[in-house]
Write a protein that holds these residues in place. Structure first.
Motif, PDB file in Angstrom:
ATOM      1  N   ILE A  11       0.726  -1.134  -0.123  1.00  0.00           N
ATOM      2  CA  ILE A  11      -0.001  -0.056  -0.173  1.00  0.00           C
ATOM      3  C   ILE A  11       0.904   1.272   0.001  1.00  0.00           C
ATOM      4  CG2 ILE A  11      -0.133  -0.081   2.516  1.00  0.00           C
ATOM      5  CD1 ILE A  11      -2.955   1.197   2.283  1.00  0.00           C
ATOM      6  N   GLY A  12       0.603   2.215  -0.789  1.00  0.00           N
ATOM      7  CA  GLY A  12       1.365   3.513  -0.845  1.00  0.00           C
ATOM      8  C   GLY A  12       0.281   4.738  -1.244  1.00  0.00           C
ATOM      9  N   LEU A  13       0.823   5.628  -0.619  1.00  0.00           N
ATOM     10  CA  LEU A  13      -0.029   7.034  -0.564  1.00  0.00           C
ATOM     11  C   LEU A  13       0.977   7.924  -1.168  1.00  0.00           C
ATOM     12  CD1 LEU A  13      -2.812   8.173  -0.008  1.00  0.00           C
ATOM     13  CD2 LEU A  13      -1.958   8.726   2.338  1.00  0.00           C
ATOM     14  N   VAL A  14       0.634   9.032  -1.941  1.00  0.00           N
ATOM     15  CA  VAL A  14       1.592   9.944  -2.367  1.00  0.00           C
ATOM     16  C   VAL A  14       0.602  11.216  -2.513  1.00  0.00           C
ATOM     17  CG1 VAL A  14       2.910  10.963  -4.416  1.00  0.00           C
ATOM     18  CG2 VAL A  14       2.842   8.351  -4.159  1.00  0.00           C
ATOM     19  N   TYR A  15       1.206  12.325  -1.926  1.00  0.00           N
ATOM     20  CA  TYR A  15       0.881  13.568  -1.968  1.00  0.00           C
ATOM     21  C   TYR A  15       1.514  14.562  -2.819  1.00  0.00           C
ATOM     22  CZ  TYR A  15      -0.869  18.139  -0.346  1.00  0.00           C
ATOM     23  OH  TYR A  15      -1.488  19.577  -0.089  1.00  0.00           O
ATOM     24  N   THR A  16       0.738  15.240  -3.723  1.00  0.00           N
ATOM     25  CA  THR A  16       1.622  16.135  -4.906  1.00  0.00           C
ATOM     26  C   THR A  16       0.995  17.601  -4.533  1.00  0.00           C
ATOM     27  OG1 THR A  16      -0.056  15.435  -6.334  1.00  0.00           O
ATOM     28  CG2 THR A  16       2.289  14.474  -6.182  1.00  0.00           C
ATOM     29  N   GLY A  17       0.313  18.028  -3.335  1.00  0.00           N
ATOM     30  CA  GLY A  17      -0.174  19.182  -3.057  1.00  0.00           C
ATOM     31  C   GLY A  17       0.782  20.501  -3.353  1.00  0.00           C
ATOM     32  N   PHE A  18       2.021  20.123  -3.044  1.00  0.00           N
ATOM     33  CA  PHE A  18       3.260  21.276  -3.189  1.00  0.00           C
ATOM     34  C   PHE A  18       3.890  21.405  -4.562  1.00  0.00           C
ATOM     35  CE2 PHE A  18       3.044  20.039   1.199  1.00  0.00           C
ATOM     36  CZ  PHE A  18       2.509  21.091   1.996  1.00  0.00           C
ATOM     37  N   GLU A  19       4.046  22.495  -5.116  1.00  0.00           N
ATOM     38  CA  GLU A  19       4.616  22.496  -6.439  1.00  0.00           C
ATOM     39  C   GLU A  19       6.025  21.931  -6.471  1.00  0.00           C
ATOM     40  OE1 GLU A  19       5.405  25.972 -10.045  1.00  0.00           O
ATOM     41  OE2 GLU A  19       4.846  26.436  -7.926  1.00  0.00           O
ATOM     42  N   ASN A  20       6.381  21.021  -7.483  1.00  0.00           N
ATOM     43  CA  ASN A  20       7.452  20.092  -7.738  1.00  0.00           C
ATOM     44  C   ASN A  20       7.539  19.129  -6.543  1.00  0.00           C
ATOM     45  OD1 ASN A  20       8.003  21.982 -10.238  1.00  0.00           O
ATOM     46  ND2 ASN A  20       9.083  23.577  -9.069  1.00  0.00           N
ATOM     47  N   ARG A  59      10.434  13.963  -2.925  1.00  0.00           N
ATOM     48  CA  ARG A  59      11.004  14.008  -3.918  1.00  0.00           C
ATOM     49  C   ARG A  59      10.695  15.369  -4.640  1.00  0.00           C
ATOM     50  NH1 ARG A  59      13.487  10.660  -7.992  1.00  0.00           N
ATOM     51  NH2 ARG A  59      13.194  11.526 -10.072  1.00  0.00           N
ATOM     52  N   TYR A  60      11.722  16.145  -5.080  1.00  0.00           N
ATOM     53  CA  TYR A  60      11.632  17.336  -5.697  1.00  0.00           C
ATOM     54  C   TYR A  60      12.209  17.320  -7.361  1.00  0.00           C
ATOM     55  CZ  TYR A  60      12.918  22.169  -7.235  1.00  0.00           C
ATOM     56  OH  TYR A  60      12.993  23.156  -8.020  1.00  0.00           O
ATOM     57  N   SER A  61      11.246  17.607  -8.266  1.00  0.00           N
ATOM     58  CA  SER A  61      11.629  17.797  -9.551  1.00  0.00           C
ATOM     59  C   SER A  61      11.484  18.940 -10.236  1.00  0.00           C
ATOM     60  CB  SER A  61      10.664  16.488 -10.137  1.00  0.00           C
ATOM     61  OG  SER A  61      10.640  15.481  -9.830  1.00  0.00           O
ATOM     62  N   GLY A  62      12.429  19.691 -10.290  1.00  0.00           N
ATOM     63  CA  GLY A  62      12.272  21.150 -10.769  1.00  0.00           C
ATOM     64  C   GLY A  62      12.871  20.888 -12.412  1.00  0.00           C
ATOM     65  N   SER A  63      12.944  22.087 -13.061  1.00  0.00           N
ATOM     66  CA  SER A  63      13.075  22.046 -14.416  1.00  0.00           C
ATOM     67  C   SER A  63      14.533  21.370 -14.804  1.00  0.00           C
ATOM     68  CB  SER A  63      13.313  23.450 -15.015  1.00  0.00           C
ATOM     69  OG  SER A  63      14.133  24.347 -14.322  1.00  0.00           O
ATOM     70  N   ASN A  64      15.722  21.476 -13.919  1.00  0.00           N
ATOM     71  CA  ASN A  64      16.774  20.934 -14.115  1.00  0.00           C
ATOM     72  C   ASN A  64      17.307  19.993 -12.899  1.00  0.00           C
ATOM     73  OD1 ASN A  64      17.465  22.159 -16.802  1.00  0.00           O
ATOM     74  ND2 ASN A  64      17.362  23.838 -15.381  1.00  0.00           N
ATOM     75  N   LEU A  65      16.812  20.376 -11.839  1.00  0.00           N
ATOM     76  CA  LEU A  65      17.334  19.657 -10.561  1.00  0.00           C
ATOM     77  C   LEU A  65      16.391  18.624  -9.959  1.00  0.00           C
ATOM     78  CD1 LEU A  65      19.686  19.402  -8.414  1.00  0.00           C
ATOM     79  CD2 LEU A  65      18.239  21.163  -7.141  1.00  0.00           C
TER      80      LEU A  65
END
Length: 334
Positions: A91-100, A146-152
């Motif tokens: 079971i896994g839960l992911v939250y993406t409410g914060f940008e990037n 996890r942080y996913s920016g344009s290059n980083l």
């Protein structure tokens, strides 16, 4: 309702047919046998987008494994079959409410059946078989961000794993007139590990270069019936730094290269009796891979990897890492 669910279902069937004839050192018996291991599994997973920011993943896997020793020349009466089955879930839960950013929590179970050599055949004088081995069953927990920016890209996580009936070796004697140990695989009580991992990659703007790195810190504990040890062939720290280069030449060709430098801290191993038998240096090593892909969908791929390119002594695990050597790979996707 159904548009928010992504359901996957699968069946896995494997059959390994092994024929072995080994000639061992002088004075040791030859090992000739035929063996078969069959695996059948079904799995189901549902990825549910509860809201725009929350995703829940649920999965189940049922496995059946049967192992048979069809012929063993040195001991025809040896026990020759076993079967195991297990139902595991995750079971896994992911939250993406914060940008990037993506914040995740996961729990999963694992199952591993005893290997054929540990259970039935052994390996010459050095590993004796144990017909009473049970499968390993594990529980695994992870929290990460996890942080996913344009290059980083950055990914950090902490984890805790617990394995019951873990399979490990213990010393049960010595070869006469030598210091070489005779071992047997047993089910220890419990193996636990916990630690922290970090991965980072940066695509340098305006270039084809991506420096990257990862580091892992981990502590372990292996509980036998009579004692507990942390000396079980696992380094406390290891990691990699590297540089990738990747260029799309045209629609039908791509060139790439990857240089990586791996490091591992020293670690120890006891022989199953509480005494330290091996002390490993860990060390450092470097690998270089170059390659290309061709075709309209770049289905043809060729790579050349120079491993341990500086020819350094390196012990990333129980076995020594070879000196400098090359690996050539060619593949084509149909």
């Amino acid at each position: 309702f159904f548009s928010s669910h992504n359901v996957s279902f699968g069946i896995e069937a494997l059959m390994d047919d092994l024929t072995n004839h080994s000639i061992t050192a002088t004075g040791a018996p030859e090992y000739t046998f035929d063996a078969t291991q069959k695996t059948f599994a079904v799995f189901l997973q549902d990825q549910w987008n509860i809201t725009e920011d929350w995703t829940l993943t649920l999965g189940l896997r049922q496995s059946w494994i049967s192992t048979s020793l069809d012929y063993f020349e040195e001991d025809p009466d040896r026990e020759n079959s076993s079967s195991d089955s297990s139902l595991v879930g995750n079971i896994g839960l992911v939250y993406t409410g914060f940008e990037n950013f993506a914040i995740r929590a996961q729990y999963s179970q694992g199952f591993r059946a005893p290997p054929l050599a540990s259970q039935f055949t052994g390996t010459g004088l050095y590993l004796r078989p144990n017909n009473n081995l049970k499968p390993e069953k594990s529980q695994n927990y992870e929290l990460g961000v996890r942080y996913s920016g344009s290059n980083l890209t950055l990914d950090s996580s902490v984890f805790y794993n617990e394995i019951d009936d873990v399979m490990t070796t213990r010393v049960i004697g010595y070869i006469p007139n030598t210091t070489w140990s005779v071992n047997e695989t047993i089910n220890a009580a419990t193996y636990t590990s916990y630690g922290w991992e970090l991965d980072a990659a940066w695509n340098i703007p305006g270039t084809d270069f991506t420096p990257y790195g990862n580091v892992s810190l981990m502590k372990t504990r292996l509980e036998h019936e009579t004692y507990t040890t942390r000396a079980n062939r696992v380094p406390k720290a290891w990691g990699t730094i590297g540089l990738k280069w990747d260029r799309q030449m045209d629609e039908q060709s791509r060139l790439f290269a990857n240089f990586s430098y791996r490091m591992s801290s020293p670690y120890k191993y006891d022989g199953g009796d509480g005494e330290i038998w091996y002390r490993h240096k860990g060390g450092k090593t470097a690998d270089l891979t170059v390659g290309f892909e061709l075709g309209t969908e770049q289905k043809f791929k060729a790579t050349l990897t120079i491993k341990n390119m500086f020819n350094k002594e390196f012990e990333p695990d129980y076995y020594y890492y070879p000196g400098m050597h090359a690996v050539l790979g060619v593949s084509y996707e149909f």
